[in-house]
Write a protein that holds these residues in place. Structure first.
Motif, PDB file in Angstrom:
ATOM      1  N   LYS A   1      -1.261  -6.589 -37.255  1.00 51.29           N
ATOM      2  CA  LYS A   1      -2.096  -7.349 -38.193  1.00 51.29           C
ATOM      3  C   LYS A   1      -1.462  -8.654 -38.658  1.00 51.29           C
TER       4      LYS A   1
ATOM      5  N   LEU B   1      -3.131 -12.083 -38.594  1.00 52.90           N
ATOM      6  CA  LEU B   1      -4.217 -12.393 -39.526  1.00 52.90           C
ATOM      7  C   LEU B   1      -3.711 -13.084 -40.789  1.00 52.90           C
TER       8      LEU B   1
ATOM      9  N   GLN C   1      -7.580  -6.210 -43.385  1.00 54.09           N
ATOM     10  CA  GLN C   1      -8.630  -6.967 -42.716  1.00 54.09           C
ATOM     11  C   GLN C   1      -9.002  -8.152 -43.591  1.00 54.09           C
TER      12      GLN C   1
END
Length: 212
Positions: free
Chosen positions: A61, A64, A35
């Motif tokens: 992911k 990102l 994250q």
């Protein structure tokens, strides 16, 4: 960057080249940030460095992950610029500019504000195969704006032999990836850079020792 084009790029290019042609062993994968905002820093010996880093992240992911890259190289023609920004998702950094007039890391700072996982190569450019070059200070100028953002060091061993500077075709060398504990920025620039360099030297020694 188009997230769907990025996923296709990882599936059709990164996975076959890195996982099938080369092969990768990852040590301490659990330390990888999933994250943002987060910063990943890695050594830079090959054009395959970014491909390898992208394969570490779950496919859900990879959108990102945004790498900082030299604008003078990746934006030198319209086709390459489209591919680099829309598919690879680079953040163009102008090398050699005057930071007082135009902050070359402004795009990196905005990416962190947007919650991205920023990839930086603190050596600044590709070095000689399997050789660690001195770190530039740009990381410190960026991270002191975001002292709460974790910085995860990643050392990749073998990519300098697989496709080092000047090589056009990757040679199938197995790659070892070492993911270190995250660190945070501190006020003294030289001490910060030196501590990071020492971390990478420790990882490099560990990688070389595992091959003996």
């Amino acid at each position: 960057m188009n997230p769907w084009l990025r996923r296709l790029f990882v599936i059709l290019v990164a996975y076959p080249v890195v996982l099938a042609w080369l092969g990768v062993s990852v040590i301490n994968r659990r330390r990888l940030p999933l994250q943002g905002p987060a910063i990943v820093i890695a050594n830079h010996n090959s054009h395959l460095d970014l491909l390898t880093l992208l394969t570490l992240f779950p496919l859900s992911k990879v959108h990102l992950v945004q790498p900082a890259a030299a604008a003078d190289y990746f934006l030198k023609n319209r086709l390459m610029a489209w591919f680099a920004t829309r598919v690879v998702g680079i953040i163009p950094v102008v090398r050699g500019g005057n930071p007082r007039e135009n902050d070359p890391l402004a795009g990196c700072a905005q990416a962190l504000r947007n919650g991205s996982i920023l990839v930086l190569f603190p050596e600044g450019t590709r070095g000689e195969p399997e050789t660690l070059s001195a770190f530039k200070s740009g990381l410190w100028y960026l991270c002191r704006q975001f002292p709460e953002v974790p910085i995860t060091p990643i050392f990749m061993y073998g990519l300098g032999r697989a496709m080092g500077k000047g090589q056009r075709i990757p040679v199938p060398f197995f790659i070892d990836v070492f993911i270190d504990e995250p660190v945070y920025c501190h006020e003294e620039k030289d001490a910060f850079i030196q501590a990071l360099q020492e971390r990478f030297l420790t990882l490099q020694n560990r990688a070389q020792g595992s091959k003996q």
